[in-house]
Design an enzyme around this catalytic site. Structure first.
Site, PDB file in Angstrom:
ATOM      1  N   ARG A 231       0.816  -1.236   0.000  1.00  0.00           N
ATOM      2  CA  ARG A 231       0.000   0.000   0.000  1.00  0.00           C
ATOM      3  C   ARG A 231       0.844   1.279   0.000  1.00  0.00           C
ATOM      4  O   ARG A 231       0.449   2.298   0.579  1.00  0.00           O
ATOM      5  CB  ARG A 231      -0.964   0.035   1.192  1.00  0.00           C
ATOM      6  CG  ARG A 231      -1.944  -1.091   1.248  1.00  0.00           C
ATOM      7  CD  ARG A 231      -2.956  -1.080   0.098  1.00  0.00           C
ATOM      8  NE  ARG A 231      -3.770  -2.256   0.153  1.00  0.00           N
ATOM      9  CZ  ARG A 231      -3.440  -3.409  -0.458  1.00  0.00           C
ATOM     10  NH1 ARG A 231      -2.352  -3.503  -1.201  1.00  0.00           N
ATOM     11  NH2 ARG A 231      -4.213  -4.466  -0.355  1.00  0.00           N
TER      12      ARG A 231
ATOM     13  N   SER B 170     -11.387  -0.363   3.095  1.00  0.00           N
ATOM     14  CA  SER B 170     -10.799  -0.786   4.376  1.00  0.00           C
ATOM     15  C   SER B 170     -10.176   0.425   5.078  1.00  0.00           C
ATOM     16  O   SER B 170      -9.402   1.159   4.477  1.00  0.00           O
ATOM     17  CB  SER B 170      -9.716  -1.839   4.144  1.00  0.00           C
ATOM     18  OG  SER B 170     -10.310  -3.011   3.647  1.00  0.00           O
TER      19      SER B 170
ATOM     20  N   GLU C  35      -5.290   2.912   6.590  1.00  0.00           N
ATOM     21  CA  GLU C  35      -5.132   2.881   5.135  1.00  0.00           C
ATOM     22  C   GLU C  35      -5.798   4.113   4.511  1.00  0.00           C
ATOM     23  O   GLU C  35      -5.305   4.681   3.536  1.00  0.00           O
ATOM     24  CB  GLU C  35      -5.771   1.596   4.588  1.00  0.00           C
ATOM     25  CG  GLU C  35      -5.504   1.357   3.119  1.00  0.00           C
ATOM     26  CD  GLU C  35      -5.961  -0.026   2.656  1.00  0.00           C
ATOM     27  OE1 GLU C  35      -5.781  -1.010   3.399  1.00  0.00           O
ATOM     28  OE2 GLU C  35      -6.498  -0.107   1.534  1.00  0.00           O
TER      29      GLU C  35
END
Ligand SMILES: Cc1cc2nc3c(=O)[nH]c(=O)nc-3n(C[C@H](O)[C@H](O)[C@H](O)COP(=O)(O)OP(=O)(O)OC[C@H]3O[C@@H](n4cnc5c(N)ncnc54)[C@H](O)[C@@H]3O)c2cc1C
Length: 321
Positions: free
Chosen positions: A174, A224, A316
Site C-alpha cells: 500500500r 478498508s 489505510e
C-alpha cells in the site's frame, strides 16, 4: 488567504470554483468545502494547476476518485486538483497498455478484457483512479498494481516530469515512492500478457461479485479503514493462535476485519458512523456521519486491538484536513 494571492490564483486558473463541498467528491460522502477546486483533464492542465498553486503559495491536494479519503468536516483550505482523464487508454505494441492517471480502474479493467490482456483482472470492482491505485499500490485477492506496472510518468517537487521504472517506484504494501514524496502520477504503462478473454472477464466478474457479497457497498464508505496486520507484529503466542486466519496478501497477514470482529466491534456506532456488521474493517456512513464520528470509531478500534492483541493498527484511509 490574502486577496493578492486569490487574484493571482484566479488569473492563472480562470476555471477554478469556490467553496466546493468535498463530500460530493468522496465515496464516504463526508467532508466540508474546499476553498478552491479545479478539474483537470490533461497532463498540461494538471501541471498548470500544480504550478499555479506552487507559484501562489497555496496548499493543494490531488484528488482521484475520492475512494480512499476521509475529509475533515471543516474541509480543505487550499486548492483541490481533481484529476480526470482526457487522453484515456492506449494499446501499444508488446501487450503494453498506457493510461492517464485519471482513468477509472473499472474502465481500465474493461479495456484489458476487450483486448484479451491479462494482469489486472484481480482489480475487478476496485473503485478509484489508476493514479490513486499506483500511489497506494492498491491490491486485493493476492494481486497488486505493482505486479503489472512497467513505467510511471510523474511530477516531482520541482515540477519536473520524470519517468520511473517499476523498480524506481519503490512499491511496498500500500505504498510507493509517489506516496512517500507526495509526487503526482501523470500516466503509466502496464505490461500485460495475452490471455483468454472469457477467462479474464470471469475472474474480474468474480471479484466484483465477491465484493458485493462481502462488503457493505450499499452504504457510503472508503474501503478498508486499516491495513491488514503483518503476522510478524504479533507475539509468538498470538501467531500460533491466529494461524488459521492468516492469508498471503501479498505476504502473511492477519485480516484486520477478523481482529475487529473478535474485539466485538461489529455494529459499534458513534453518531452517524458505524463499524460495518458485514465487514468490520469498513466504517460506513449510516446517517449523515461527521468526520469526528469516524475518527472516534477509528480510535475505539485501535484501542481495542492494541489491548487484546498488542498490535497497533495502521490506517489505510487518507485523512484530508
Ligand atoms: C468499496 C471500496 C473497496 C475498496 N477496496 C480496495 C481494495 O480491495 N484494495 C485497495 O488497495 N484499496 C481498496 N479501496 C480503496 C481505494 O479504492 C484505493 O485506495 C484506490 O486506489 C484509491 O484511488 P482514488 O483515485 O479513489 O484515490 P483518492 O481517494 O482520490 O486519493 C487517495 C490518495 O491518493 C492520492 N492520489 C490520487 N490520485 C493521485 C495521482 N494521480 N497522483 C498522486 N497521488 C494521487 C490522493 O492525493 C490521496 O492521497 C476500496 C475503496 C472502496 C470505497
Amino acid at each position: 488567504m490574502e486577496e493578492k494571492t486569490v487574484l493571482q490564483l484566479k488569473s492563472l486558473l480562470p476555471d477554478i470554483r469556490e467553496n466546493v463541498f468535498l463530500k460530493d467528491h468522496a465515496t464516504f460522502k463526508i467532508g466540508g468545502p474546499a476553498t478552491y477546486f479545479i478539474e483537470v483533464r490533461s497532463k498540461e492542465d494538471l501541471i498548470k494547476a500544480v504550478t499555479a498553486a506552487k507559484t501562489c503559495g497555496v496548499p493543494f491536494f490531488i484528488l482521484g476518485g475520492g475512494s480512499n479519503l476521509l475529509v475533515s468536516h471543516e474541509g480543505f483550505s487550499g486548492l483541490i486538483i481533481k484529476v480526470l482523464h482526457e487522453k484515456g487508454i492506449v494499446l501499444k505494441p508488446g501487450n503494453i497498455v498506457e493510461a492517464s492517471a485519471g482513468v477509472e480502474m473499472k474502465e481500465l479493467v474493461s479495456f484489458c478484457i476487450d483486448q484479451a490482456l491479462a494482469g489486472i483482472e484481480w482489480s475487478g470492482g476496485l473503485p478509484g483512479t489508476f493514479g490513486g491505485a499506483i500511489r497506494g499500490n492498491a491490491g486485493a485477492f493476492g494481486g497488486e498494481i505493482k505486479d503489472s506496472i512497467l513505467e510511471v510518468e510523474a511530477l516531482d517537487d520541482d515540477l519536473k516530469v520524470r519517468q520511473f521504472s517499476n523498480k524506481d517506484c519503490q512499491f511496498t504494501y500500500r505504498s510507493s515512492i509517489f506516496k512517500l514524496n507526495n509526487w503526482i502520477v501523470i500516466s503509466a504503462k502496464l505490461q500485460l500478457t495475452p490471455g483468454d478473454k472469457k477467462v479474464i472477464a470471469d475472474i474480474a466478474q468474480s471479484r466484483i461479485d465477491y465484493r458485493k457479497e462481502k462488503q457493505p457497498l450499499h452504504l457510503p464508505n472508503a474501503g478498508s479503514v486499516f491495513k491488514n496486520c503483518d503476522l510478524k507484529w504479533f507475539s509468538k503466542e498470538w501467531q500460533e493462535k491466529l494461524a488459521h486466519v492468516v492469508k498471503q496478501d501479498p505476504f502473511p497477514v492477519v485480516p484486520t476485519a477478523y481482529l475487529l470482529s473478535e474485539c466485538n466491534l461489529k455494529g459499534t456506532r458513534i453518531g452517524g458512523a458505524e463499524i460495518s456488521t458485514k465487514h468490520p474493517n469498513f466504517i460506513v456512513n449510516v446517517e449523515n456521519a461527521k468526520t469526528q464520528d469516524v475518527l472516534d470509531l477509528i480510535e475505539v478500534a485501535k484501542k481495542a486491538v492494541k489491548e487484546k492483541y498488542g498490535v497497533t493498527l495502521e490506517q489505510e484511509v487518507h485523512y484530508l484536513q
